[in-house]
Structures are given as C-alpha cells and as structure tokens.
Design an enzyme around this catalytic site. Structure first.
Site, PDB file in Angstrom:
ATOM      1  N   GLY A  53      28.403  37.620  44.672  1.00 30.81           N
ATOM      2  CA  GLY A  53      28.106  37.420  43.351  1.00 30.81           C
ATOM      3  C   GLY A  53      26.047  37.578  43.465  1.00 30.81           C
ATOM      4  O   GLY A  53      25.125  37.890  45.094  1.00 30.81           O
ATOM      5  N   CYS A  80      30.289  37.909  51.296  1.00 32.01           N
ATOM      6  CA  CYS A  80      28.200  37.907  51.187  1.00 32.01           C
ATOM      7  C   CYS A  80      27.808  36.320  50.561  1.00 32.01           C
ATOM      8  O   CYS A  80      26.835  36.094  51.314  1.00 32.01           O
ATOM      9  CB  CYS A  80      28.919  39.204  50.139  1.00 32.01           C
ATOM     10  N   TYR A  81      26.985  36.236  48.925  1.00 33.80           N
ATOM     11  CA  TYR A  81      26.915  35.667  48.780  1.00 33.80           C
ATOM     12  C   TYR A  81      27.384  34.152  48.968  1.00 33.80           C
ATOM     13  O   TYR A  81      26.917  33.210  49.824  1.00 33.80           O
ATOM     14  CB  TYR A  81      26.517  35.825  47.004  1.00 33.80           C
ATOM     15  N   HIS A 167      32.425  43.120  52.228  1.00 32.36           N
ATOM     16  CA  HIS A 167      33.375  42.894  51.852  1.00 32.36           C
ATOM     17  C   HIS A 167      34.401  43.179  51.761  1.00 32.36           C
ATOM     18  O   HIS A 167      34.817  44.334  51.778  1.00 32.36           O
ATOM     19  CB  HIS A 167      32.614  43.604  50.525  1.00 32.36           C
ATOM     20  N   GLU A 169      36.856  42.629  50.725  1.00 36.23           N
ATOM     21  CA  GLU A 169      38.168  42.899  49.901  1.00 36.23           C
ATOM     22  C   GLU A 169      37.863  44.500  49.216  1.00 36.23           C
ATOM     23  O   GLU A 169      39.157  45.038  48.551  1.00 36.23           O
ATOM     24  CB  GLU A 169      37.930  42.555  48.617  1.00 36.23           C
ATOM     25  N   ASP A 225      54.039  43.835  29.244  1.00 36.64           N
ATOM     26  CA  ASP A 225      53.747  42.263  29.374  1.00 36.64           C
ATOM     27  C   ASP A 225      54.751  41.955  28.277  1.00 36.64           C
ATOM     28  O   ASP A 225      55.106  41.284  28.701  1.00 36.64           O
ATOM     29  CB  ASP A 225      52.577  42.406  29.540  1.00 36.64           C
ATOM     30  N   LYS A 364      49.465  42.947  36.774  1.00 37.88           N
ATOM     31  CA  LYS A 364      49.559  44.250  36.219  1.00 37.88           C
ATOM     32  C   LYS A 364      51.096  44.368  37.396  1.00 37.88           C
ATOM     33  O   LYS A 364      52.138  44.211  36.974  1.00 37.88           O
ATOM     34  CB  LYS A 364      49.227  44.702  35.627  1.00 37.88           C
TER      35      LYS A 364
END
Ligand code: XMP
Length: 508
Positions: A53, A80-81, A167, A169, A225, A364
């Site tokens: 964040g 991180c944060y 990070h 991710e 979708d 998706k």
C-alpha cells in the site's frame, strides 16, 4: 474448500496477489483491511495475506488492521507495507529508508527459511518502497537482506507470521510464485484443489439451492462472460432459465446469429431473440458525442430488456456475468469517470430482480476455463472482449447503417487475418475503427475521397493498462490491402501505435 483472505491496504497490485494465489489452486478473496476481526475469524480462512500500500505505517490515518488478527492463530504473510505493518503492530521498528529501493534488486535469502525452501541464496526480485523495517519484533528472525535493506524478509516460525519487503506477485520476481506456494502449502497447509471443474460442480449446487423452483432471466450479449453465465445457470436449472438476446445492430459481423445459434442448438436453451436494430439506430441518429452515445445505448438496452422480461411473466432472478475485476473496481469509489461502461449491470435497480452472479469471484481467464468445462465452443470462449455499446463507439462520429456496414466488413477482415496469422490468442483485443474524416487517394487512375480505417491491436493482462501490439509488417500489409480492395468506402488504413495510458483501448 480452503479459503485465503487477502487484506487490502490500498495496493496497486492487490488483484495480482489474488491471481497468483489462485494459480496455486487455492481459493482466495480480497477484503478490506478494516474488516472486523470477528468477521475474519467467522470465515475460517486457512491464511491471511496483507497487501502492499502507498501509506507509511507510522503516519496518522495510515490503514491498519485490528492487531487482534495476530492472536487468531492463523498464518499471516505480509507483503511490503503488509510486512511493515506487521512489524510495527508487533513492536518492531519501521522508518523511512535512507535509500529508497525501486525496481530490480539483488536479494540475499536464508535458504533454511520456510519461505525460501528450494530457492538459491542469491535472488533478483522487484522492490518498490520508501520505508523499511529497521528492527524486527520479538520472536522474529531476519530471513533476507539486500545491500540497503536490513530486513528484506522476516519470519516468526512458531507463530507462522511471515513478511517480505519485495513483491512476489509481479512477473519481475520470477521466483515469487515459489515463495507464495511455500507459504500457502508448506506453512499454511492449504489444499490445492481449486479447479474450474470443482467450481462448476459447486456453483451448480449453489444455484439450485438459491433459485429453487423460481424462474431466471439472463441477458446474453455475445461476450464471454454472459455466455458462460448463461451456460452455467442452464446446467443448473435448464428450463427455468430464459435468455434474452437484444440485437442492437451494433454487433460485429455475424456475431448475433452465431451466439443465438449456439444457445438454441447446442444447449437447447429458451432464447428470446429481439431484433431492436431500428430502435437503436433511430435514437442514435445525429449523435456524435461519445458519452451521449453510451448513455443512449445503455438506456435503450434497459428499455428493450424490460419490455421483453415483462412478457415472460413472473421472473425472480436476473443472472449476470459480473466478474471479479468488476467487483474490485466498483469498490474504488473516487476514481474519475473516463467512460460510462454499460452492460446489464444497470438493470437490477429498476427491475427489482434478485441477482444471480455466479462468476463474481472469477478472473477473466478462469471464466474462460469454466466456459470450456461447460462445453462452449472455443470461438466463443476465446473471443476478444467487446464493449457493451458495440460498434457504435468504433464508428467515430455519427452512427448510420451505411457506416456500420463499412466498419463490420473492415473489422471482419482484420480479425480474419489476425486469426490466420495465429496471433488471435496472443492479443487482448484487435479491431477496426472508422474515422469521420475523408482523405484523397487514387484507385484505378481515379481520384477517391473516402474514409480511413484505423486498426487497433493491443496486448494486456486486464485492460487496465495496454500496449499496442507489435504486429508483423506482412500481417499489417495484408490487412491494409484487403480492406482497401474489399471494402467499398475506404481508401486508407492506419495503425494505432498508442498505449493505454495515455490513450484508452477503444477510441470513444
Ligand atoms: P477502454 O477503452 O476504457 O476499455 O480502455 C477497457 C476495456 O473495456 C471494454 N469496454 C467496455 N466493456 N462496456 C463493456 O462491457 C462498455 O461500455 C465498455 N467500454 C469499453 C473495452 O473493449 C476494453 O476491453
């Protein structure tokens, strides 16, 4: 099914964390950082993840969580944060770093630490921080460092509390998925059985339970979708579902017919096909301003849908293809309106239906896999995203049947050539745009004065940002030649080489 809850502290990449967890075949959901601790406990999560964040933990107003979460006995992983907050709330020290770290960074990891199991000692990962943990709380051990960051990772193995400054991710931390998996599987003991097959079985049960003997209506748009939601609900309650397909005349070439045929023939679903082409064109006559076009189409769509739904008699539920990014995005209250997206999302308030949104937890690509699982044809499942207002926002300026026809034909050539070159699946979206100006050309010794077509092709992960696709010149050349030769009314083809931002994917 094991659930992991991701506490969001305003991360730019929160949805990426969720994706990576799902890729480990563990189900997860993002929740707000201030969710009550009782609520978190009631969900019985196998693990919690704290996102990054932009704030500093020691500033007033910085987002915190209830420190009681550390007493729940649930494994927690702070990123991180998230790590800084964990350190701060448990009695460690966090301060502004003398040297901020952004981008690729060399990391020195303790290979005997559970998070780094199976990884080499020297790693290169992606950092982005101005603060750092200076001293870890009691019970913690430092498990990674960088040249300037004394605590690049920390762990309290007994309490199962872990934190990393980098990070895991993002793709620039290529071993990040291993760190996440080590946490989820080795530390938290998560079951890795979240698959699309299990999702379908579970959703079918849930839909049956929720709907009972009631009737459900679903707006089919031709997109992935809504097609997947219709197929899923149909699998659960077959005849109790009626699909309404509003053909606003703004579809791509043959698209309406293809979708209608798939649902009638392959699924035997109840389908109401409404030809509303004239109505839409009439309302769009003389309108050039993009937002006005969007609003008119959104409104008219609701009207047509409402009329048709009324004809069906008592209907209790509306099934919608809301997907997870829609849910995340609608949580962000103060972002500027760039475009008014329209889909069936505007319907329920006015229509008093109960909502059925079985895809609201999916990304998706997961939606696509559910589609395949349900037997939808590949060309529907892998179809590029298409905006609700359709070709009306790709005919720049006034929308007329004549200009729509030019665009449909040019667009069909673009898509056909991209498919033929084997590039369709690598590209997020490819389409043609018809411009409202004319330019001079020469064909067969004659002067021409006609419209240009712009070709737009972008790569993207989630449509939030996009890069123009570096298409091979020979493919561009074939597209250009064919459009000029085969589409009457066009004498020039240009290629859009703008990324998003600063441009958007669609032109209007
Ligand atoms: P932009 O043009 O904002 O588009 O970069 C991002 C993605 O959203 C699609 N799009 C829409 N989808 N209703 C939709 O359902 C809409 O009104 C709409 N407008 C844009 C666009 O095609 C791209 O995939």
């Amino acid at each position: 099914m094991d659930t992991v809850l991701v506490l969001d502290f305003g991360a730019q990449y929160g949805h990426l964390i969720a994706r990576r967890i799902r890729e480990c075949r563990v189900y997860c959901e993002i929740i707000s950082h201030d969710t009550a601790v009782e609520e978190i406990a009631a969900r019985q999560p196998k693990a919690l993840i704290f996102t990054g964040g932009p704030a500093s933990v020691y500033e007033s107003g910085a987002p915190h969580c209830d420190p009681a979460v550390f007493s729940l006995g649930i494994p927690i992983f702070g990123i991180c944060y998230g790590m800084q907050l964990m350190a701060y709330l448990l009695g460690g020290e966090v301060s502004p770093a003398e040297r901020k770290e952004f981008g690729r960074t060399e990391i020195n990891a303790a290979t005997d630490a559970p998070l780094f199991e199976g990884l080499p000692r020297d790693l290169v990962g992606w950092m982005s921080h101005g603060d750092h943990v200076l001293r870890v709380p009691d019970g913690f051990r430092v498990t990674a460092t960088t040249r300037t960051t004394p605590v690049a990772a920390m762990a309290d193995v007994d309490r199962k509390l872990y934190g990393v400054q980098f990070h895991p991710e993002v793709v620039h931390t290529p071993w990040g998925a291993d760190v996440l998996r080590n946490f989820l599987v080795n530390v938290a003991g998560c079951d890795t059985s979240w698959t699309m097959g299990s999702f379908v079985a579970q959703s079918v049960e849930e839909i049956r339970r929720e709907v009972g003997h009631a009737r459900v209506v679903c707006g089919l748009s031709g997109g992935v979708d809504s097609s997947v939601v219709a197929a899923l609900v149909h699998r659960a309650i077959s005849d109790q579902l009626t699909c309404i397909f509003v053909d606003h005349g703004l579809m791509r070439k043959n698209e309406g017919d293809r979708v209608a045929a798939t649902f009638r023939e392959n699924f035997g679903a109840n389908l109401v096909y409404v030809n509303a082409r004239e109505r839409f064109l009439k309302r769009l006559a003389g309108v050039e301003e993009p937002e006005r076009k969007r609003l008119i189409i959104g409104e008219e769509f609701i009207r047509v849908f409402e009329e048709e739904a009324k004809r069906l008699g008592q209907v209790d539920f509306l099934a919608q293809g809301t997907v997870y990014p829609d849910v995340i995005e609608s949580g962000v209250g103060n972002s500027a309106v760039i475009k008014s997206h329209h889909n069936v999302g505007g319907l329920p308030e006015r229509m008093h239906f109960r909502l059925l949104e079985p895809l609201r937890a999916l990304f998706k690509d997961e939606v696509r896999h559910v589609g395949l699982e349900l037997g939808l044809p590949e060309d529907i499942v892998w179809r590029h995203p298409f905006p609700g207002p359709g070709l009306a926002i790709r005919v720049i300026g006034e929308v007329t049947e004549e200009r729509l026809e030019i665009l449909r034909n040019a667009d069909a050539i673009v898509v056909e050539e991209i498919r033929r070159a084997g590039l369709y699946r690598d590209i997020w979206q490819v389409f043609a745009v018809l411009l409202p100006i004319r330019s001079v050309g020469v064909m067969g010794d004659q002067r021409t004065y006609e419209y240009p077509v712009a070709v737009r092709a972008v790569t993207s992960d989630d449509a939030m940002t996009a890069n123009w696709a570096h298409l091979p010149y020979d493919v561009l050349e074939r597209i250009s030649n064919r459009i000029i030769n085969e589409v009457r009314g066009v004498n020039r083809v240009v290629y859009d080489i703008t990324s998003k931002p600063p441009a958007t994917i669609e032109w209007e």
